[in-house]
Design a protein around this motif. Sequence first.
Motif, short mmCIF file in Angstrom:
data_model
loop_
_atom_site.label_atom_id
_atom_site.label_comp_id
_atom_site.label_asym_id
_atom_site.label_seq_id
_atom_site.Cartn_x
_atom_site.Cartn_y
_atom_site.Cartn_z
N ARG A 196 0.81 -1.23 0.00
CA ARG A 196 0.00 0.00 0.00
C ARG A 196 0.83 1.27 0.00
O ARG A 196 0.38 2.32 0.43
CB ARG A 196 -0.98 0.01 1.17
CG ARG A 196 -1.96 -1.12 1.13
CD ARG A 196 -2.95 -1.01 2.23
NE ARG A 196 -3.75 -2.22 2.26
CZ ARG A 196 -4.48 -2.57 3.27
NH1 ARG A 196 -4.55 -1.81 4.34
NH2 ARG A 196 -5.18 -3.69 3.22
N MET A 197 2.04 1.18 -0.47
CA MET A 197 2.91 2.35 -0.55
C MET A 197 2.57 3.15 -1.80
O MET A 197 2.15 2.58 -2.81
CB MET A 197 4.38 1.93 -0.55
CG MET A 197 4.82 1.22 0.72
SD MET A 197 4.49 2.17 2.22
CE MET A 197 5.54 3.59 1.98
N PRO A 198 2.80 4.47 -1.77
CA PRO A 198 2.54 5.28 -2.96
C PRO A 198 3.42 4.85 -4.12
O PRO A 198 4.59 4.52 -3.93
CB PRO A 198 2.90 6.70 -2.52
CG PRO A 198 3.01 6.67 -1.04
CD PRO A 198 3.27 5.26 -0.64
N ALA A 199 2.83 4.89 -5.29
CA ALA A 199 3.55 4.54 -6.52
C ALA A 199 3.09 5.45 -7.64
O ALA A 199 1.99 6.00 -7.58
CB ALA A 199 3.28 3.09 -6.89
N LEU A 200 3.93 5.61 -8.65
CA LEU A 200 3.53 6.29 -9.87
C LEU A 200 3.37 5.24 -10.94
O LEU A 200 4.21 4.34 -11.09
CB LEU A 200 4.57 7.33 -10.29
CG LEU A 200 4.78 8.50 -9.34
CD1 LEU A 200 5.79 9.48 -9.92
CD2 LEU A 200 3.47 9.20 -9.01
N LYS A 201 2.27 5.38 -11.69
CA LYS A 201 1.94 4.41 -12.72
C LYS A 201 1.59 5.12 -14.02
O LYS A 201 1.08 6.23 -14.01
CB LYS A 201 0.75 3.55 -12.28
CG LYS A 201 1.01 2.75 -11.02
CD LYS A 201 -0.19 1.92 -10.62
CE LYS A 201 0.11 1.10 -9.37
NZ LYS A 201 -1.00 0.20 -9.04
N ALA A 202 1.87 4.45 -15.12
CA ALA A 202 1.47 4.91 -16.45
C ALA A 202 0.50 3.88 -17.00
O ALA A 202 0.88 2.74 -17.24
CB ALA A 202 2.69 5.04 -17.36
N ARG A 203 -0.75 4.27 -17.12
CA ARG A 203 -1.82 3.35 -17.53
C ARG A 203 -1.80 2.06 -16.71
O ARG A 203 -1.87 0.96 -17.24
CB ARG A 203 -1.72 3.02 -19.00
CG ARG A 203 -2.14 4.17 -19.87
CD ARG A 203 -2.81 3.72 -21.15
NE ARG A 203 -3.03 4.87 -21.97
CZ ARG A 203 -2.60 4.99 -23.22
NH1 ARG A 203 -1.97 4.00 -23.79
NH2 ARG A 203 -2.84 6.08 -23.87
N GLY A 204 -1.68 2.22 -15.42
CA GLY A 204 -1.75 1.09 -14.52
C GLY A 204 -0.46 0.33 -14.33
O GLY A 204 -0.39 -0.59 -13.52
N ARG A 205 0.58 0.69 -15.06
CA ARG A 205 1.88 0.01 -14.95
C ARG A 205 2.80 0.81 -14.04
O ARG A 205 3.21 1.92 -14.38
CB ARG A 205 2.53 -0.12 -16.32
CG ARG A 205 1.74 -0.98 -17.28
CD ARG A 205 2.47 -1.06 -18.60
NE ARG A 205 1.68 -1.77 -19.59
CZ ARG A 205 2.07 -1.96 -20.83
NH1 ARG A 205 3.24 -1.50 -21.24
NH2 ARG A 205 1.31 -2.61 -21.68
#
Length: 129
Positions: A27-36
């Motif tokens: 549950r850590m913050p992440a950056l995603k591009a179209r869910g990736r």
Amino acid sequence: MAVASWDDVRRIGARLPEVEEAASYHRMPALKARGRPFCRLWSPREHDRDGVHDTAVVVVFCDLEDKEALLATFPEAVFTTSHYDGHPALLVRLADVDDDLLAELLEDSYRLRAPKRLVAQLDEAADPS
């Protein structure tokens, strides 16, 4: 040099096409591009596992062939642990990375993980000719 934070990661990531923030591993913050996912904040469990308690850490993806060179060139800012041996990923010490290197690592990670169409969109924006 100012200490980088997740806010800086988010700000730099917002420059890339279709980036969204979402929860990832533990549950850590992440950056995603179209869910990736292409980067995420290290969890407290990982900090405890590897004994790193003096800075926030971001996981980014890299070319496996480039990993050793990056580790040798920027030993104050990037590192790895045995958990990541053989994996195309680097750990970024936010207390020790400058804005330019952070932006480069995030863009490289994005290029490896984002859909090809988004990478092409990024390239088109960089070369308006």
